[in-house]
Design an enzyme around this catalytic site. Structure first.
Site, PDB file in Angstrom:
ATOM      1  N   LYS A  25      -3.468  -5.413 -11.138  1.00  0.00           N
ATOM      2  CA  LYS A  25      -2.254  -5.974 -10.533  1.00  0.00           C
ATOM      3  C   LYS A  25      -1.955  -7.319 -11.185  1.00  0.00           C
ATOM      4  O   LYS A  25      -2.819  -8.195 -11.255  1.00  0.00           O
ATOM      5  CB  LYS A  25      -2.463  -6.130  -9.031  1.00  0.00           C
ATOM      6  N   CYS A  69       1.726  -2.098  -4.649  1.00  0.00           N
ATOM      7  CA  CYS A  69       2.363  -2.891  -3.599  1.00  0.00           C
ATOM      8  C   CYS A  69       3.570  -3.683  -4.107  1.00  0.00           C
ATOM      9  O   CYS A  69       4.502  -3.115  -4.666  1.00  0.00           O
ATOM     10  CB  CYS A  69       1.305  -3.790  -2.970  1.00  0.00           C
ATOM     11  N   GLU A 117      -3.986   1.596  -2.113  1.00  0.00           N
ATOM     12  CA  GLU A 117      -4.315   0.386  -2.867  1.00  0.00           C
ATOM     13  C   GLU A 117      -5.735  -0.088  -2.541  1.00  0.00           C
ATOM     14  O   GLU A 117      -6.128  -0.150  -1.368  1.00  0.00           O
ATOM     15  CB  GLU A 117      -3.305  -0.715  -2.524  1.00  0.00           C
TER      16      GLU A 117
END
Length: 350
Positions: free
Chosen positions: A129, A163, A47
């Site tokens: 995200k 995540c 990430e």
């Protein structure tokens, strides 16, 4: 008979260069060469690996992180830009599908972005995200639904989440409904301790089972010197340990190689793509095992922005109002709520 198709996947667990984004990019390019030398077709990085994950924001209060935040801006890549050009060229030269996490700079904002490059170097997907987690909300803006999809690549249909997006079942379902075959998962690594690694393993194995896809998960790594630099206070430094679970999981939820939980390395496994159909024959969560007339997802997959221009808006006519009035009247006659009309199919895109 289904033709056998094998994809060799590589999940990369390495440390960034905390001084220079160009140094981190060089580590990416070197890892691509190493993976290609081992016969990989797909390579997944951690990430926001470029230039580095903002670990500083996890262990220090916002009032003292201004300089580090600005330094992240200074080294964060734009899309497109020199970083994407370099990765695209490496993907094309080596014939690799690459999933790279970056801190994307878009004028005055940063975003946690996931990039998927095809084996010909084309950038097939840039997604952001949708909800930064906890301390990350001081660092990144929010993404939109336009990236909640899978894309066709040389290794199959690939989707990606970052995540704790994996804790949003509707985000995962959007990718399932788009029939991903390989899911790229990315976590920061070197955080929170063993409990984070344990939770991560449960999460990726469950998604593999539920989606009927392979999961290639990459987590980052910090050296002892980097941990000490980020958190000189030993008590705070404890928060920057563990939390690594670089792993490759089959559609049956099994590890295809022992996971990498410490140190730098390259995890390699062969994905027998026939296992996707083998799993879905038993349980296709968006097909024969779905009940869309009872449960479904409505997804707004439009790109969001601060300004919507009139040219992008749907045209209007007097008949539109008449059609809406008639639909409302019909719904009233049936004694039902008009909203029922949109709840059809496992995932409806607006």
């Amino acid at each position: 008979m289904t033709e056998q198709r094998i994809v060799r996947a590589a999940a990369v667990q390495i440390a960034p260069d905390l001084d220079d984004g160009a140094g981190t990019l060089n580590r990416v390019l070197n890892a691509l060469d190493e993976a290609a030398g081992k016969g990989a077709n797909l390579v997944v990085f951690p990430e926001t690996f470029v230039p580095w994950y903002p670990y500083f924001s996890f262990v220090h209060p916002p009032v003292v992180t201004g300089a580090e935040h600005l330094r992240l801006y200074e080294h964060a890549p734009t899309v497109p830009g020199p970083v994407t050009d370099a990765v695209a060229a490496a993907a094309r030269r080596r014939g690799l599908v690459v999933v790279l996490g970056i801190n994307e700079r878009d004028h005055g904002s940063l975003y946690n972005a996931q990039l998927i490059f095809d084996a010909d170097g084309a950038l097939k997907l840039k997604r952001r995200k949708i909800t930064p987690t906890y301390h990350e909300r001081m660092i990144w803006g929010q993404g939109d639904g336009s990236g909640l999809r899978a894309v066709d690549t040389a290794v199959g249909r690939v989707g990606a989440l970052a995540c704790w997006e994996h804790y949003n079942p509707l985000a995962r379902y959007a990718l399932m409904a788009d029939h991903e075959e390989i899911h790229a998962a990315q976590f920061p690594g070197s955080m929170v301790g063993q409990i984070f690694a344990d939770q991560m393993e449960v999460t990726i194995r469950h998604h593999a089972l539920e989606s009927g896809c392979f999961v290639v998960n990459a987590t980052g790594w910090l050296t002892d010197a980097q941990r000490e630099r980020i958190a000189p206070d030993e008590k705070l430094r404890k928060a920057l340990t563990g939390g690594c679970m670089t792993a490759i999981v089959s559609p049956e939820g099994a590890h295809l190689a022992p996971p990498l939980t410490a140190g730098e390395g390259l995890l390699i496994a062969d994905l027998d793509m026939a296992l996707v159909l083998k799993r879905k024959r038993m349980m296709d969560s968006v097909g024969h095992y779905a009940r869309p007339e009872l449960l479904s997802l409505v997804l707004d997959d439009r790109s969001a922005g601060p300004v919507r221009r009139s040219a992008d808006l749907p045209s209007w006519s007097a008949s539109d109002d008449a059609d809406a009035d008639q639909a409302e009247a019909d719904a009233a006659d049936r004694g039902s709520d008009q909203r029922v009309a949109v709840l059809r199919g496992p995932a409806r895109r607006s």
